[in-house]
Each structure stands twice: as structure tokens, then as C-alpha cells.
Design a protein around this motif. Structure first.
Motif, short mmCIF file in Angstrom:
data_model
loop_
_atom_site.label_atom_id
_atom_site.label_comp_id
_atom_site.label_asym_id
_atom_site.label_seq_id
_atom_site.Cartn_x
_atom_site.Cartn_y
_atom_site.Cartn_z
N ALA A 1 6.61 66.22 67.42
CA ALA A 1 7.20 65.08 67.92
C ALA A 1 8.80 64.33 67.98
O ALA A 1 9.32 64.09 69.16
CB ALA A 1 6.26 64.27 67.06
N ALA A 2 9.17 64.92 66.64
CA ALA A 2 11.06 64.53 66.39
C ALA A 2 11.61 64.95 68.14
O ALA A 2 12.38 64.38 68.84
CB ALA A 2 11.81 64.56 65.37
N ASN B 1 18.24 67.48 66.90
CA ASN B 1 17.04 68.10 67.07
C ASN B 1 16.85 68.97 65.77
O ASN B 1 15.97 68.92 64.70
CB ASN B 1 16.47 69.65 67.74
CG ASN B 1 16.21 68.41 69.50
OD1 ASN B 1 15.08 67.54 69.33
ND2 ASN B 1 16.41 69.95 70.27
N ALA C 1 16.64 66.36 63.12
CA ALA C 1 15.53 65.34 62.77
C ALA C 1 14.52 66.40 62.26
O ALA C 1 13.76 65.64 61.18
CB ALA C 1 14.98 64.94 64.32
N ALA D 1 13.55 63.12 74.64
CA ALA D 1 12.98 62.16 75.37
C ALA D 1 14.51 61.30 75.47
O ALA D 1 14.44 59.94 76.81
CB ALA D 1 12.18 60.94 75.76
N ALA D 2 14.89 60.81 74.75
CA ALA D 2 16.44 59.80 74.95
C ALA D 2 17.35 60.50 74.78
O ALA D 2 18.79 60.01 75.16
CB ALA D 2 16.11 59.91 73.03
N LEU E 1 10.58 66.11 70.40
CA LEU E 1 10.03 65.96 72.01
C LEU E 1 10.74 64.01 72.09
O LEU E 1 11.29 63.53 73.54
CB LEU E 1 8.91 65.41 72.27
CG LEU E 1 7.89 66.65 72.41
CD1 LEU E 1 6.46 66.01 72.60
CD2 LEU E 1 8.33 67.06 73.37
N ILE E 2 10.84 63.32 70.87
CA ILE E 2 11.56 61.79 70.88
C ILE E 2 13.32 61.92 71.93
O ILE E 2 13.59 62.05 72.22
CB ILE E 2 11.16 61.49 69.68
CG1 ILE E 2 9.62 60.97 69.27
CG2 ILE E 2 12.33 60.07 69.54
CD1 ILE E 2 9.53 60.11 67.66
N ALA E 3 13.83 62.86 70.77
CA ALA E 3 15.60 63.14 71.06
C ALA E 3 15.38 63.98 72.19
O ALA E 3 16.10 63.88 72.79
CB ALA E 3 15.31 64.73 69.75
#
Length: 77
Positions: free
Chosen positions: A10-11, A31, A34, A17-18, A13-15
């Protein structure tokens, strides 16, 4: 272990997406940071869950070391 894998994914993917205009190297650093922070959190949670003080202390020391590694990795940016 499944929770840790999920959090790391999840981290990541968030990174991802950001990702605005960062270089691939900056994304890799984010990454890694995180993932290290998630590992430190997992170690702290394990320390909280144990009833053995020696194991708790060892896990907390490991979490601190991983957090220091995350800080060092973030400083590369």
C-alpha cells in the motif's frame, strides 16, 4: 507477515500515486523510506505485544535502528 506485506504494498502504491515530477531515483528512495518505516512500526507493534521484557527491549532497539536507517535514506534525497 501478511499485514506487513499489505502495508508495504500500500505504501508503495501511495508513493507511486503521489508521483508528480520526481525522478525514478527519488521514487525509489521514497519507497524505501516507506518500507523501512512500516518495518519499524511492525517491530514496535511486536514489542508491544510481547510480555517478555528482554524481547520487548530487543524489538524496540531494532525498531529504532530501522527508523534511523529510514532517516538516513530520506536524507539522500
Amino acid at each position: 507477515m501478511k499485514k506487513l506485506s499489505f502495508v508495504v504494498a500500500a505504501a508503495g502504491l501511495i508513493a507511486l500515486a503521489a508521483c508528480s515530477k520526481q525522478t525514478p531515483a527519488e521514487n525509489a528512495i521514497d519507497n524505501n523510506v516507506a518500507a523501512l518505516e512500516n518495518t519499524a512500526d511492525a517491530l514496535e507493534n511486536a514489542a508491544d505485544a510481547t510480555s517478555n521484557e528482554a524481547v520487548e527491549s530487543s524489538l524496540e532497539n531494532a525498531a529504532d535502528a530501522v527508523e534511523n536507517a529510514a532517516d538516513a535514506e530520506a536524507a539522500k534525497k
